[in-house]
Write a protein that holds these residues in place. Sequence first.
Motif, PDB file in Angstrom:
ATOM      1  N   PHE A 436       1.156  -1.425   0.158  1.00 29.83           N
ATOM      2  CA  PHE A 436      -0.297  -0.288  -0.401  1.00 29.83           C
ATOM      3  C   PHE A 436       0.440   1.445   0.023  1.00 29.83           C
ATOM      4  O   PHE A 436       0.520   2.323  -0.074  1.00 29.83           O
ATOM      5  CB  PHE A 436      -0.572  -0.143   1.088  1.00 29.83           C
ATOM      6  N   GLU A 437       2.226   0.914   0.235  1.00 27.53           N
ATOM      7  CA  GLU A 437       3.213   2.657   0.418  1.00 27.53           C
ATOM      8  C   GLU A 437       3.289   2.802  -0.840  1.00 27.53           C
ATOM      9  O   GLU A 437       3.352   2.565  -2.053  1.00 27.53           O
ATOM     10  CB  GLU A 437       3.729   1.745   0.712  1.00 27.53           C
ATOM     11  N   VAL A 438       3.048   4.374  -0.986  1.00 27.74           N
ATOM     12  CA  VAL A 438       3.059   4.625  -2.104  1.00 27.74           C
ATOM     13  C   VAL A 438       4.763   5.174  -3.270  1.00 27.74           C
ATOM     14  O   VAL A 438       5.997   4.704  -2.588  1.00 27.74           O
ATOM     15  CB  VAL A 438       3.303   6.859  -2.226  1.00 27.74           C
ATOM     16  N   GLN A 439       4.000   4.035  -3.967  1.00 32.15           N
ATOM     17  CA  GLN A 439       5.670   3.529  -4.702  1.00 32.15           C
ATOM     18  C   GLN A 439       6.292   4.448  -5.558  1.00 32.15           C
ATOM     19  O   GLN A 439       5.941   5.392  -6.560  1.00 32.15           O
ATOM     20  CB  GLN A 439       5.021   2.454  -6.160  1.00 32.15           C
ATOM     21  N   GLN A 440       7.984   4.802  -5.418  1.00 32.89           N
ATOM     22  CA  GLN A 440       8.612   5.907  -5.599  1.00 32.89           C
ATOM     23  C   GLN A 440       9.550   5.064  -6.423  1.00 32.89           C
ATOM     24  O   GLN A 440      10.040   4.716  -7.111  1.00 32.89           O
ATOM     25  CB  GLN A 440       9.697   6.567  -4.598  1.00 32.89           C
ATOM     26  N   ARG A 441       8.512   5.254  -8.246  1.00 29.22           N
ATOM     27  CA  ARG A 441       8.965   5.211  -9.223  1.00 29.22           C
ATOM     28  C   ARG A 441      10.053   5.814  -9.912  1.00 29.22           C
ATOM     29  O   ARG A 441      10.245   7.237  -9.812  1.00 29.22           O
ATOM     30  CB  ARG A 441       7.951   4.902 -10.332  1.00 29.22           C
ATOM     31  N   ALA A 442      10.896   4.737 -10.260  1.00 28.27           N
ATOM     32  CA  ALA A 442      12.216   5.625 -10.942  1.00 28.27           C
ATOM     33  C   ALA A 442      12.221   6.098 -11.726  1.00 28.27           C
ATOM     34  O   ALA A 442      11.167   6.176 -12.455  1.00 28.27           O
ATOM     35  CB  ALA A 442      13.345   3.977 -11.028  1.00 28.27           C
ATOM     36  N   THR A 443      13.051   7.337 -12.262  1.00 26.33           N
ATOM     37  CA  THR A 443      12.572   8.454 -13.107  1.00 26.33           C
ATOM     38  C   THR A 443      13.398   7.620 -14.622  1.00 26.33           C
ATOM     39  O   THR A 443      14.476   7.460 -14.250  1.00 26.33           O
ATOM     40  CB  THR A 443      13.566   9.524 -12.976  1.00 26.33           C
TER      41      THR A 443
END
Length: 718
Positions: A436-443
């Motif tokens: 459920f954690e906000v996924q810090q998507r790689a740029t």
Amino acid sequence: MPFINRSIAIALLLVSGSAAVAAETPDFNRDVLPLFRKHCNSCHSAADPNGGIVLEDYARMLKGGQTGAAIAVGQPADASRLYRLASGLEEPKMPPEGAGFNAEELLVLKAWLDAGAQPPAGGLAAQGLVTPTIRMQAQVKLPITAIAVSPKGDWTAVARTTGVEVTTVGASEPTILSGHAGSVNELALSADGSLLVVVSGETGLTGEATIWKTSDWSRGPTLMGAHRDSLYAAAVSDDNRWIATAGYDRQIVIWDAVRGEVIKALTGHNDAVHSVAFQPKGSILASASGDRTVKIWDVASGTRLDTFSQPAKEQYVVAFDPAGKRVLAGGVDNRLRVWSLSATAVEGTNPLDLTRFAHEGPLLKVVFHPTGRLLATTAEDRRVKIWETGQFTEVALLERQADWPTAIAFSADGERLLIGQMNGELQTVTVNPAWFEVQQRATPLDGTVAGNHLAATPAGETIAEQEPNEGVAAAKVIKVGETATGVLGTAGDEDWYAFDAAIDQPVVFETNASRSGSAADTRISIVDEQGQPVLRAKLQAVRDSWITFRPVNSTELEVRLEYWSEMDLNQFLYIGGEVMKLHRAPRGPDSGYFMYPGFGSRHNYFDTSGSAHAKEEPAYIVEAYLPETPLIDNGLPIFPVYFMNDDDSERELGTDSRLTFSAPVTGRYFIKVQDARGFGGEKFSYQLSLRNLKPDFSAWPHQRELKIPAGSGQRFMF
């Protein structure tokens, strides 16, 4: 025994006496119904009830038609109008065309009527499928086809092919729901949990949906008679007013959930309907079919609102998000698609939001977490995946299952995920809070280098190669501003040069060979002190495709691709080691995607080089990431891109090479020069220069003098 032998036996028994007839009384499903299918059902079926008479099963035969009862139960055969018409005792003889019932068949029909026209041995609901009895030789678990969980969490229903097992909290024994025609294929639960619909049917005969009241597990109405083949799916509207059923016969039937009566049939699919779903708190129904479409229906009016035709293969599952504003579907093309639904849902107002390559096999099930923040999917690749529902990014990949995960459901509290398999095993997985954690998507990387047109570093020293110079130990040092000269004197010759580079301080290598008349077609690549190629980026495929029209040469801009409508401008396209970027979408049926141009040919990214590609060659939409970026496996390939160049990626230098290098760590590296074809000889000379990356450009209008009258405009170029 074969049918004709049984008929002859019955005929002999009729002659020999009434006692023998009683002993061999024909059964309706086994002996009589096959005669109706052979001679009568072309005109007397539910789809074409000529005269109002349906002869597809015992129950509807008893109802008769517009002229009254077809048979006289408990009376001799001659008293039944059906027999008199079939035997020619009354006009018009039936069937009106063809030879009709032969003597043996009439004897079977007469014997059954004379014996009282008894119902089939399986009861009124039996549909007349006669199959051999197969006895189990070992204890096996029957496949799990569906799972339903009470919204209150007080019971769980697990459907297997022969019935449904309900486990209630606090109960010592499970409740068994049985008596369904054919194989149980699906479960549909009402939003309030008060109704459980068991979906089943017999292939080629009929489909039925049985309503069970979950308060006491009493049997409600059985929805039957409207389908002529097995049912695959059902859905209950939020207000418990309607039940939709669908299956192999291609039609969707809307039922009154209280009275168990047909309200209307929705037709339009050209293949089996595998899944249906009601919009939460709405009157819209979505359906997924083997005809490669998803359709949206207005249930109240029975009209089709829209058809989503983007899928390229059969669709197995469809669902609404909990808010009812998006429709999801998936199937044999391995993709999960998401459409936004407008307020009216009419055609042309429901855009395709996104497409995700979801699994390496056809999707089987999709189910939302009770919070709506997660989606679970299963597929024939035996994988279960978890997705966040903002942009539908994959957040978890569970261990490969032992068999197809054919059923899936979240527990009412959302803390567990239940997975049923084709091998009969039921697995429970704990929901990980990290999902459920906000996924810090790689740029992703954009593939560009600041300043494509490079200024020459002030000329430095020119050094000449000294053979042998192949390998780390023999490499001669080259510095920024210097130019090395050499000759690839033999086939397969490689010339190595060492250089020192600081982290994130880009430098540019460039060869001059063919431009100066050399026979060499240079290729340059960079390796580390262990002689291993240096990784520049990882390209993760997010969509697969292929070239659909004809071979593509190494310079042309247009490429025709499958699934092009699901691609976006400025996405990277990877084909056979070459990275391009989508510049212009197709402009018609005889057009392809156009790539960004370079100098007279398509521009390549990450210093990859253009090459020719064959028809049907795989193509991928990719996203680029730094080498150290962790990536979640999505089932599509991940392609490594190394620091290497054959032909300059913009073709500004023709077949000469240009490579921009940014050191991942400060240290010594090596660049090797070779002929791309492996050739060599005295005429294979080259120059290799090393310089700093430095932008150098100026801009001016193509037309030096512009005359633009006041109040008007004129196009001009820089």
